[in-house]
Write an enzyme that holds these catalytic residues in place. Structure first.
Site, mmCIF file in Angstrom:
data_model
loop_
_atom_site.group_PDB
_atom_site.id
_atom_site.type_symbol
_atom_site.label_atom_id
_atom_site.label_comp_id
_atom_site.label_asym_id
_atom_site.label_seq_id
_atom_site.Cartn_x
_atom_site.Cartn_y
_atom_site.Cartn_z
ATOM 1 C CB SER A 24 3.171 1.723 5.959
ATOM 2 O OG SER A 24 1.932 1.660 6.928
ATOM 3 C CG ASP B 60 0.244 -4.063 2.837
ATOM 4 O OD1 ASP B 60 0.048 -4.123 1.714
ATOM 5 O OD2 ASP B 60 -0.191 -3.619 3.398
ATOM 6 N N GLY C 165 -8.531 -27.132 -4.112
ATOM 7 C CA GLY C 165 -10.077 -27.111 -4.553
ATOM 8 C C GLY C 165 -10.536 -27.229 -3.880
ATOM 9 C CB VAL C 166 -11.494 -28.044 -1.132
ATOM 10 C CG1 VAL C 166 -11.486 -29.762 -1.410
ATOM 11 C CG2 VAL C 166 -10.768 -27.623 0.259
ATOM 12 C CG HIS D 220 -0.348 0.336 2.386
ATOM 13 N ND1 HIS D 220 0.225 -0.721 3.349
ATOM 14 C CD2 HIS D 220 0.105 1.619 3.122
ATOM 15 C CE1 HIS D 220 0.219 -0.089 4.705
ATOM 16 N NE2 HIS D 220 0.326 1.113 4.438
#
Length: 471
Positions: free
Chosen positions: A203, A130, A259-260, A100
């Site tokens: 940040s 991020d 894939g569940v 960000h």
């Protein structure tokens, strides 16, 4: 124990604590400061387009406002800048920061502690954690800092945050690890919470342990006023290093995909499934993908993945995401009271396709009753009229919830009109008779509850409803 002995023990404890507390952070700060950077970004923001409508045609002010716009009025693009922090991780100029901080930037300028600046290019970003990886070209090796093992950080350990708070330049703050394994809103969140002062501009900066190793990337604060109140969050270094390695090698992330669709196993679900304890991840749906190819089924409870015991869904998502794409893993599941081991070759999450629609089911018998009142809900077989009324696709199968008793357990657990029950007792149900058969089977097996697979808007989840009042 005498009063004197107690005083001596207390004195020794206080002396030990005083010895454990650093006398100063100055030596550590001096050693690692050259690797911490300030980041300034510039972004071109487009001006407003289209008619402004502020002056009617023919107005005596028309010429004035036209002249104002011609010399750089509100329609002209403008430059916007932002500040953040980062740190150098290699002598050849790789720099880590938050996504960000640099997202959407046209230009990125890195200011070093030794008072020189270099432009940076984006190597890759990962919005999910991020994290962003940048690269600068320097004419000499840069001072850098290593990553540490965030898993060894303990609550109460001293940590030090560095960065560019509120645009004030290089700054150091110290505190302790307040908590571990915090989750904010992301799928792969694993934050270290600290009371070291973190403010806007921090940040992307590093959180150091006392060995000068980076154990976190300062990312967010919890604050009612935008300033530090002692609740800051740093993404754990063991998450960051995996992301950085992939960004450096591929320019993007490549996470494993099972894939569940899954949900946590509650105590009630564990009882309905016949499990000894409430742990693991309950599979609520298996769309086309690696798990389906390996034979996984809705209703399976994933107990172990690639040798790692699964406690809950959050842990499973992180473990799968951190596993290499294309790796064949052993997945241990509980199915109908017994364990099975499946071999699954992981796909890539970033390439996962949308879940396909269900296939049409068989025609319902002509003598099917119109409704059934049971477990605090009223069920009806799906027909064209109900599908249209509830806005369901033609290929949806199961039993529609057409009413819910607001005093019932079903209401407390969130069942709503328009939900579709596709399974009861881990068996598909399309008729009321099949639903009643599953109720009888559960009672005969001595179950106190029955497991229902409920779909709402295409999203499945399991709900356990008590049978105690249905004798």
């Amino acid at each position: 124990m005498s009063t004197l002995s107690m005083v001596l023990i207390l004195s020794q404890t206080l002396m030990a604590n005083a010895q454990a507390r650093p006398q100063t952070f100055a030596d550590l700060a001096e050693r690692i400061s050259p690797a911490v950077v300030n980041i300034t970004t510039s972004t071109t923001v487009a001006g407003r387009s289209g008619p402004q409508g502020i002056v009617p045609e023919g107005s005596p002010f028309e010429d004035f406002f036209r002249e104002f716009q011609d010399r750089g009025g509100p329609n002209q693009p403008r430059r916007s800048s932002a500040l953040g922090s980062g740190f150098v991780i290699s002598e050849d100029g790789y720099i880590v920061t938050n996504n960000h901080v640099i997202e959407g930037a046209d230009e990125i300028l890195i200011e070093f502690f030794e008072d020189f600046e270099l432009p940076a290019e984006v190597v890759g970003t990962d919005p999910n954690t991020d994290i962003a990886l940048l690269k600068v070209e320097a004419d000499r090796p840069l001072v850098y800092v290593p990553f540490g093992d965030s898993d060894t950080a303990r609550v109460g350990d001293w940590v030090m945050a560095m960065g560019n708070p509120l645009g004030q330049g290089f700054s150091v703050s110290a505190g302790i690890v307040s908590a571990r394994n915090r989750a904010l809103s992301g799928t792969y969140d694993d934050y270290i919470q600290t009371d070291a002062a973190i403010n806007r501009g921090h940040s992307g900066g590093p959180l150091f342990n006392m060995d000068g190793e980076v154990v976190g990337v300062n990312t967010a604060i919890l604050s009612p006023n935008g300033g530090s109140i002692g609740i800051g969050f740093s993404m754990a270094s063991n998450v960051v290093t995996r992301v950085v390695d992939q960004l450096q090698e591929f320019g993007e992330t490549r996470r494993g995909w099972l894939g569940v669709r899954i949900q946590d196993v509650t105590d009630e679900l564990a009882e309905a499934l016949g499990l000894e304890e409430a742990r693991g991840a309950l599979v609520s749906d298996v769309p086309e993908g690696p798990a389906m190819d390996a034979g996984m089924q809705a209703g399976d409870v994933i107990l172990s993945f690639d040798g790692v015991e699964v406690e809950d869904t959050r842990q499973l998502v992180r473990v799968v995401g951190n596993t290499a794409v294309g790796k064949e893993v052993r997945v241990v599941v509980n199915r109908d009271g017994s364990t099975e081991t499946l071999r699954i070759t992981l796909g890539r999450r970033e390439e996962a396709q949308a879940v396909p629609a269900a296939q049409p089911g068989p025609d319902l018998p002509e003598d099917e009753p119109s409704s059934l009142d049971v477990l605090g809900i009223t069920l009806s077989p799906l027909d064209a009229e109900i599908r249209e009324e509830l806005g369901l696709p033609e290929d949806r199968t199961g039993l529609a919830v057409v009413a819910v008793d607001e005093t019932s357990e079903a209401f407390e657990k969130g069942l709503q009109v328009g939900d579709v029950i596709t399974e009861a007792g881990q068996s598909a149900v399309e008729t009321l008779a099949e639903f009643e058969d599953q109720l009888d089977t559960a009672r005969e097996a001595g179950r106190r509850s029955i497991l229902l697979l409920v779909r709402r808007g295409g999203d499945p989840r399991f709900v356990a409803l008590s049978l105690d009042d249905e004798e």
